[in-house]
Scaffold this motif. Structure first.
Motif, PDB file in Angstrom:
ATOM      1  N   HIS A  12       6.543 -11.754 -24.587  1.00 40.06           N
ATOM      2  CA  HIS A  12       7.681 -11.463 -25.210  1.00 40.06           C
ATOM      3  C   HIS A  12       9.018 -11.976 -24.890  1.00 40.06           C
ATOM      4  CE1 HIS A  12       5.484  -9.621 -28.833  1.00 40.06           C
ATOM      5  NE2 HIS A  12       4.562  -8.952 -28.358  1.00 40.06           N
ATOM      6  N   LEU A  13      10.209 -12.262 -25.555  1.00 41.43           N
ATOM      7  CA  LEU A  13      11.664 -12.440 -25.104  1.00 41.43           C
ATOM      8  C   LEU A  13      12.089 -11.154 -25.778  1.00 41.43           C
ATOM      9  CD1 LEU A  13      12.791 -13.698 -23.327  1.00 41.43           C
ATOM     10  CD2 LEU A  13      13.060 -15.493 -25.501  1.00 41.43           C
ATOM     11  N   VAL A  14      12.769 -10.451 -24.775  1.00 45.73           N
ATOM     12  CA  VAL A  14      13.484  -9.631 -25.629  1.00 45.73           C
ATOM     13  C   VAL A  14      14.669  -9.573 -25.176  1.00 45.73           C
ATOM     14  CG1 VAL A  14      14.128  -6.921 -25.188  1.00 45.73           C
ATOM     15  CG2 VAL A  14      11.855  -7.949 -25.519  1.00 45.73           C
ATOM     16  N   ILE A  15      15.695 -10.145 -25.968  1.00 39.63           N
ATOM     17  CA  ILE A  15      16.522 -10.132 -25.796  1.00 39.63           C
ATOM     18  C   ILE A  15      17.876  -8.788 -26.261  1.00 39.63           C
ATOM     19  CG2 ILE A  15      18.799 -11.473 -26.819  1.00 39.63           C
ATOM     20  CD1 ILE A  15      17.216 -14.100 -27.501  1.00 39.63           C
ATOM     21  N   ILE A  16      18.610  -8.288 -25.259  1.00 36.82           N
ATOM     22  CA  ILE A  16      19.196  -7.316 -25.301  1.00 36.82           C
ATOM     23  C   ILE A  16      21.121  -7.665 -25.039  1.00 36.82           C
ATOM     24  CG2 ILE A  16      20.174  -4.618 -24.717  1.00 36.82           C
ATOM     25  CD1 ILE A  16      16.927  -4.567 -23.749  1.00 36.82           C
ATOM     26  N   GLY A  17      21.653  -7.229 -26.549  1.00 35.11           N
ATOM     27  CA  GLY A  17      22.825  -7.996 -26.108  1.00 35.11           C
ATOM     28  C   GLY A  17      23.931  -8.631 -27.054  1.00 35.11           C
ATOM     29  N   ARG A  18      24.982  -8.218 -27.547  1.00 30.57           N
ATOM     30  CA  ARG A  18      26.551  -8.397 -28.752  1.00 30.57           C
ATOM     31  C   ARG A  18      26.279 -10.030 -28.932  1.00 30.57           C
ATOM     32  NH1 ARG A  18      31.656  -7.987 -29.962  1.00 30.57           N
ATOM     33  NH2 ARG A  18      31.806  -6.861 -31.848  1.00 30.57           N
ATOM     34  N   PRO A  19      26.047 -10.169 -30.324  1.00 34.52           N
ATOM     35  CA  PRO A  19      25.381 -11.737 -30.552  1.00 34.52           C
ATOM     36  C   PRO A  19      27.700 -11.967 -30.679  1.00 34.52           C
ATOM     37  CG  PRO A  19      25.142 -10.518 -32.664  1.00 34.52           C
ATOM     38  CD  PRO A  19      25.068  -9.252 -31.000  1.00 34.52           C
ATOM     39  N   MET A  20      28.020 -12.280 -29.915  1.00 35.80           N
ATOM     40  CA  MET A  20      29.471 -12.725 -30.277  1.00 35.80           C
ATOM     41  C   MET A  20      30.483 -13.664 -31.871  1.00 35.80           C
ATOM     42  SD  MET A  20      30.688 -10.804 -27.840  1.00 35.80           S
ATOM     43  CE  MET A  20      32.697 -11.775 -27.399  1.00 35.80           C
ATOM     44  N   GLN A  21      30.257 -13.062 -33.167  1.00 37.76           N
ATOM     45  CA  GLN A  21      29.778 -13.796 -34.204  1.00 37.76           C
ATOM     46  C   GLN A  21      31.498 -13.890 -34.456  1.00 37.76           C
ATOM     47  OE1 GLN A  21      27.313 -12.708 -37.399  1.00 37.76           O
ATOM     48  NE2 GLN A  21      26.265 -10.598 -36.156  1.00 37.76           N
ATOM     49  N   GLU A  22      32.122 -12.945 -33.898  1.00 39.19           N
ATOM     50  CA  GLU A  22      34.163 -12.472 -34.569  1.00 39.19           C
ATOM     51  C   GLU A  22      34.424 -14.466 -33.694  1.00 39.19           C
ATOM     52  OE1 GLU A  22      32.097 -11.381 -32.135  1.00 39.19           O
ATOM     53  OE2 GLU A  22      32.742  -8.900 -32.763  1.00 39.19           O
ATOM     54  N   PHE A  23      33.429 -14.727 -32.767  1.00 33.08           N
ATOM     55  CA  PHE A  23      34.050 -16.248 -31.477  1.00 33.08           C
ATOM     56  C   PHE A  23      33.016 -17.518 -31.741  1.00 33.08           C
ATOM     57  CE2 PHE A  23      35.734 -12.139 -29.308  1.00 33.08           C
ATOM     58  CZ  PHE A  23      36.863 -12.492 -29.947  1.00 33.08           C
ATOM     59  N   TYR A  24      31.720 -16.793 -32.364  1.00 36.45           N
ATOM     60  CA  TYR A  24      31.306 -17.921 -31.834  1.00 36.45           C
ATOM     61  C   TYR A  24      29.593 -17.676 -32.786  1.00 36.45           C
ATOM     62  CZ  TYR A  24      33.298 -18.025 -27.446  1.00 36.45           C
ATOM     63  OH  TYR A  24      34.155 -17.816 -26.217  1.00 36.45           O
ATOM     64  N   LYS A  25      30.145 -17.829 -33.777  1.00 39.63           N
ATOM     65  CA  LYS A  25      29.365 -17.503 -35.136  1.00 39.63           C
ATOM     66  C   LYS A  25      27.979 -18.390 -35.235  1.00 39.63           C
ATOM     67  CE  LYS A  25      28.522 -16.412 -39.977  1.00 39.63           C
ATOM     68  NZ  LYS A  25      26.990 -17.298 -39.830  1.00 39.63           N
ATOM     69  N   TYR A  26      29.027 -19.937 -35.400  1.00 37.32           N
ATOM     70  CA  TYR A  26      27.717 -20.925 -34.967  1.00 37.32           C
ATOM     71  C   TYR A  26      27.033 -21.257 -34.316  1.00 37.32           C
ATOM     72  CZ  TYR A  26      30.220 -22.784 -30.739  1.00 37.32           C
ATOM     73  OH  TYR A  26      30.240 -23.277 -29.440  1.00 37.32           O
ATOM     74  N   TYR A  27      27.279 -20.260 -33.032  1.00 31.89           N
ATOM     75  CA  TYR A  27      25.937 -19.732 -31.743  1.00 31.89           C
ATOM     76  C   TYR A  27      24.931 -18.994 -32.157  1.00 31.89           C
ATOM     77  CZ  TYR A  27      24.123 -20.214 -27.210  1.00 31.89           C
ATOM     78  OH  TYR A  27      23.609 -20.468 -25.791  1.00 31.89           O
TER      79      TYR A  27
END
Length: 365
Positions: A221-236
């Motif tokens: 499995h790939l576990v990703i812990i972290g905050r998506p920076m949607q305020e600045f990079y929603k497209y990403y």
């Protein structure tokens, strides 16, 4: 002035602790260690007056260069010594990752202009961020960086004389290796996985990581812990979700965990491989923590990573999905190398970082 009477005021950007990351962790850990050694420390608030402090320490200046320039002037006029830590890296490759269409072009032009201004100080009277950061560093009594590689970059990009620059390496809490892996495994029913900890944004290269993981076909499995920076990079963030949807049973976005949480520490000791394929790292506190926890390390070959991890990590090209995939496969099937943990604990602890900083305080107070 004696060490015990020294008073240090830490200042960072106003939004720093809303986007908590490695820079903020480093600040808190340094403050805690200095306090244990009898040094009075505060993080700046409206109640503080520069006249009451021996040292004003500007942390992560690259995130608030305009305000930092003014703060340097105010602190020095109050008789305080000023130490600035830029936490700076410049990457043309990273600049290419931001935005789409015309926004990508605009970001690239802005990057090229910033490089010119930071080196020459010429901004045609615009009071630009690169020029004011250069002035803030020039007018500081000392500049602290966290690697020799950053020292070279600061000297070259901002024309700061090396006699003003001191290296204070980042550290780690040795107790991370004592965490209980069952805490994470019982909550998520995942073990022997590949772990990423960090913000989800273009510089961190999470999209290529997901593509690389899908390419490996590893039975894990790939576990990703972290905050998506949607305020600045929603497209990403949307692109990451789209790619992860190709392998929904194996790729897990768990959101952000508090730095001090036992759950995060448990994730580190539960992971088989830790990966950080960013466009640069300086050097990535999460990677240092994972190394102490016993994970095998796959990390970018950009930034100052080799200065910290030497020959004990697997280095990958952040531009190449193939390189990242090969690194994951190699690490996953390799035996644990205890030399990595010993190397980190011997050279990079918060105690060592704090002692380096205390020597610097003594040299200018």
């Amino acid at each position: 002035m004696s060490q015990a009477r020294a008073k240090v005021l830490f200042i960072t950007s106003q939004g720093a602790f809303q986007l908590y990351g490695g820079a903020e962790t480093a600040l808190i850990m340094l403050k805690h260690y200095l306090e244990k050694k009898g040094i009075i420390c505060r993080i700046y608030s409206y109640e503080d007056n520069f006249h009451d402090y021996d040292i004003v320490y500007l942390h992560n200046v690259s995130q608030f260069p305009i305000e930092a320039f003014r703060l340097v002037q105010l602190a020095k006029s109050a008789g305080a010594r000023v130490i600035s830590s830029p936490i700076y890296w410049s990457s043309f490759e990273s600049a290419l990752e931001y935005g789409v269409g015309i926004k990508k072009f605009a970001h690239l032009i802005a990057y090229l202009i910033s490089v010119f201004v930071s080196k020459t100080g010429i901004d045609f009277g615009l009071q630009s961020s690169p020029r004011l950061m250069k002035l803030a560093l020039e007018q500081s009594d000392l500049v602290i960086v966290n690697s020799n590689a950053e020292s070279e970059l600061i000297s070259r990009h901002f024309m700061i004389p090396k006699r003003k620059i001191r290296v204070v390496y980042n550290g780690v809490d040795p107790n991370i290796e004592l965490a209980d892996p069952k805490i994470f495994m019982n909550k998520y029913d995942i073990s022997d996985f590949i772990l990423y900890v960090g913000r989800i944004e273009p510089r961190k290269n999470v999209l290529r990581l997901i593509k690389a993981f899908n390419k490996t076909a590893l039975d894990t499995h790939l576990v990703i812990i972290g905050r998506p920076m949607q305020e600045f990079y929603k497209y990403y963030w949307d692109l990451c979700l789209k790619e992860a949807a190709k392998n929904p049973k194996k790729i897990h976005f768990l959101g952000s965990f508090k730095y001090s949480s036992e759950l995060l520490k448990s994730a580190y000791v539960s992971a088989r491989v830790f990966v950080l394929p960013s466009f640069y790292e300086t050097p990535g506190l999460s990677a240092i923590e994972a190394a102490v926890a016993g994970a095998k390390l796959v990390i970018t070959n950009r930034g100052c990573t080799r200065e910290y991890f030497s020959d004990f990590a697997i280095y990958v090209d952040p531009l190449s999905v193939e390189s990242i995939a090969k690194g994951l496969i190699k690490a996953y099937h390799s035996p644990v190398n205890e030399d990595l943990k010993r190397h980190i604990l011997t050279n990079f602890t918060w105690e060592k970082s704090g002692d380096q900083f205390i020597k610097i305080i003594k040299s200018i107070v």
